[in-house]
Motif scaffolding. Sequence first.
Motif, mmCIF file in Angstrom:
data_model
loop_
_atom_site.group_PDB
_atom_site.id
_atom_site.type_symbol
_atom_site.label_atom_id
_atom_site.label_comp_id
_atom_site.label_asym_id
_atom_site.label_seq_id
_atom_site.Cartn_x
_atom_site.Cartn_y
_atom_site.Cartn_z
ATOM 1 N N GLY A 94 -34.817 -12.604 19.831
ATOM 2 C CA GLY A 94 -33.911 -13.726 19.637
ATOM 3 C C GLY A 94 -32.754 -13.291 18.757
ATOM 4 N N THR A 95 -33.056 -12.927 17.529
ATOM 5 C CA THR A 95 -32.084 -12.318 16.631
ATOM 6 C C THR A 95 -32.418 -10.836 16.499
ATOM 7 N N THR A 96 -31.500 -10.075 15.907
ATOM 8 C CA THR A 96 -31.712 -8.645 15.718
ATOM 9 C C THR A 96 -31.846 -8.336 14.240
ATOM 10 N N ASN A 97 -32.953 -7.690 13.872
ATOM 11 C CA ASN A 97 -33.169 -7.200 12.516
ATOM 12 C C ASN A 97 -33.160 -5.682 12.570
ATOM 13 N N GLU A 135 -37.358 -11.960 11.107
ATOM 14 C CA GLU A 135 -37.506 -13.225 11.825
ATOM 15 C C GLU A 135 -37.863 -12.946 13.280
ATOM 16 N N SER A 181 -40.971 -9.940 21.338
ATOM 17 C CA SER A 181 -40.146 -9.064 20.522
ATOM 18 C C SER A 181 -40.120 -7.673 21.131
#
Length: 651
Positions: A582-585, A605, A611
């Motif tokens: 969803g988001t990039t870490n 997150e 993932s």
Amino acid sequence: MRSKFHALVMVTLVGLFLTGTSVAQIITEVPNGVAERVYFQYDVDAQVTLNSYAVAKVTSQSTSTWPDTSCTGTMVGPNVMLTAAHCHGDRKTAVFRAYVSENNQRMESFNCDYLLHTWPENDFAVHWCFANASGENPGDKWGYVDFEFDILPNGQLNHNRSRDFVQPDDDIYSIWWNPLTDIGGDHLLYSEGQITDIFAGLWANPGGDPCSQDDDDKIGIASNVWGAGGASGSLQFSSITGRSLLAPLSIASADAAGGPSRTTSSLVDMLDYARIWDARVENPLTPPGCKGRLGPYINLRALQTLWDDDIRFDTNWSNFTKYLGSLDKNRNGVVDIQEDLESAAGEGSRDFYYFDFNSQRLNVQGAYGPSASVNWLGHLGFLMIDDLRSPDQSEDEGLASPRLLFHHTGLNLDPTSPYTVLVNSRGSEAAENSLRVCMEECQLEDFGTSLRDTSFSEFPAGGDILLSSHSQAPALIWDVIVSTPDTVFDFDTGDKRRIWSRRSGPPAGLEPAFIWPQGRTVGRGVDWAGIVRDVRRDGEIEFSLVTHLVPIPYDTVDICFYVRGVDGSEGQQTGIFRIVSGTTNEILFDIEDDIWNEVCLEGAEIAADGSELMFGTDAAPGFRYAVDDISINIGQYIKEEAPQDGEIAND
């Protein structure tokens, strides 16, 4: 029919050319893929490297009866190993090896006993290799290989098309055992070449006199792949798919130093045409010159040992006679005795199970609904869910009761541990949201809860997994993962190696990652690690160690892992870890050569729909580093963000 004297002379010649009967030694290894240590492929071909871990030196334990008998064996399941029948039907020691460096190996031995063999009509032997003292099956730990077959959606083997996979000039390779006298010690060798004849004469071809090749069907396969002493029993693989095309090796070069000559059978012909004779007597058709070389065709001693361990091929002991005749009577591409014993044994109990539909021996252990079947895209398998909508129906109206997709009953789960399930599927939103899972002694009506945003927390002993759907819409499932929430991803089982790829996105088996025996505890035995290499396309960094399959059923986690440089570079280099969900870490970290350092990405997150973990580097070209012991820690987040019982993670 030849005379008895002629038969005796022929089998003597066979004994000379079947080099597993005495170990010839290569004086020097031949480089450039001719007959070189497989170590030199570790940095070249990831699939060859993974296949090499499943190959063993196989030695008779009864050396007083069969002195100097050492051949090559290859695992084709958690416990099942193939080798040549001419390597003798007796108890074996299988020694697996992996290279830490050019001249440094890590080895492990397992005890095996043969289940059946086809000598002298053919040259195929099936062995059962027992777990080690830690309860690890050799194929679960070291890996196993699959066959290059064409399997129809109804699960049946397409013989003609599978035979067409074997063509002149096709590139193939073999991994085999032999001592190297110039270097010293035993080694796994890699040899590549081409198929030269697909209608060759061979004593192991079916038909005619069991000890003659003169009246047999001319369906042998010849190649110019290098062969010598210990190559007997080795498989030969497609250079394109990495799957085995040819049966255990029968004849190699008669030159004591080896040579570019092999003759054997295709695997699909062997499963179709090889025959098992009466288990209690020698083959009455066998000429005197062939008698007495091997024990009974079906090894009742081994079957009794497994029977006593509740691994029973049938409910009735006397039904062992069902294995007489052809090896694959139900024509599904798996040897019948392997299918029955693996069904009885179930999966080896472990913390991580990976079902990717790429392995036919695993596919036949599952049950499928009438509107779901395993389909193939080249050598990649997937579960296809049919469209039940009528031609004039555009909307998915749903089903009043769920339809069965997939059911596996032999997981042997730990009854004291919770498990997380992830299903990597593709389809409409309605189809994905309608997937259901049950993990216990469940029936179809116990369809459980939606796979989206849910995670089960406990299951009874012997639990199974059942997938169902309320949707009419089509979809496909690439793979299913069952794991404990505290699983450490340490690359130390076949399943934990197969989930990693060199590219982003499913399926994982398309471009397998480089994985070497360079793990953190290698000094205490074999220990694998993922290898990250500097890869760039158009100047952009490509991540070379990727998995999209790690189930993370929490919104926020800490992800920790260990890294170490492996290429001898001086000074520090930089690595990159990225998680896309969803988001990039992302985190950058320093890497030191020969020193393991722990790296943690805290407070990552995680989206509910899965993932993707990715490792890369922007270091100098040619730089490599190892990754090991990846852990996902919920720690400080569990109290406020842990899911409720009965939930499961979904991709």
